[in-house]
Design a protein around this motif. Sequence first.
Motif: not given
Length: 341
Positions: A209, A213, A245-247, A250-252
Amino acid sequence: MKISKRVRRGYALVLALLLALPCLTLMQTQAADAVEVDRKCNLTVSVEGNYDEAFEADLSEMQIPVALYRVASVDVSGRYTGVGSWASMKFDSISGETKADNWTTLAQEAYELIGDGQPDAEEKIEKTQGALASAKFTDLDTGMYLVVPETSFNTDYSYEYTFTPYLTALPGNAFAQTGAGDDSWNYEPVIGLKAERAQQEGTLIINKTLDTYNETLGAVTCVFRVEGHDDAGNAVYSNVISATLEGAGNTETVRLNGIPAGIRVTVTEIYAGSNYQVVGPDTVETVIVSKEALENVDGASEASVSFTNAYNGGNRGGYGVTNQFNLDENGLWDWTTDLQE
């Protein structure tokens, strides 16, 4: 040409000896007292055997269903005759000279003839206070039995144990069956298991997460090292995986499949991304759970770890690329990358 009486007597003596050989062999393999064919027998199936510590530790804690099928009757001389679905089988070759491979072949033949037949007895191998795990069958008729332990899992479902069906005689006689040992009939024998095991596999989930960012710098790539060790501390798994990931917020999620179940894995974030830092621990441990455990253990869930990163105020450009090298079936290195062309 005439044959003298002395020569004829010699031929007769040789012929008599040749005819006596099968009887001598029979006497050698059935030298015990007569079998009490109407006497009831007990049989104990135990986990005790020539296993390493890991095998024995698992088997001692497991519950293993065992079925017995009476495949042959026995007469007072210790000769066996197939019964029921096994009436076509030939047991007359069994003796102290019978090799292990022949016993295995006979057992496999008997196993294939079970069909829809019901076992003559069923019990579970399980641990009792102060004793090795075992199952005791009582009040059994004399004869030859096919022993069929059921495929089972250890307590955490990290290993599947399979067992070779095999034949055992009631009563038992070490000399008649192996050519050595005690020459008396044993109406309460104790036998072991013939076990093999296969390690199961599970999945590791890594959640990443972004707390804060920088949109100007773009996507962030983080890299994780995964190391796995068994109960003895031996390294049995190693991998490197990345997440991009971005933002903010946000969670990848990254999934690693095919990891040996039951091992403890250490996941370390070795690269947090250019201009980012880890918030909280950068190393987390967990235990891999098998698919079978997920299906059979209440409350079981896939192994999962989580990491959080935050923008550290920097403005250095950068991007991560993950390269993987694996040996193919020909022993050559195969290279893969997530770099976009």
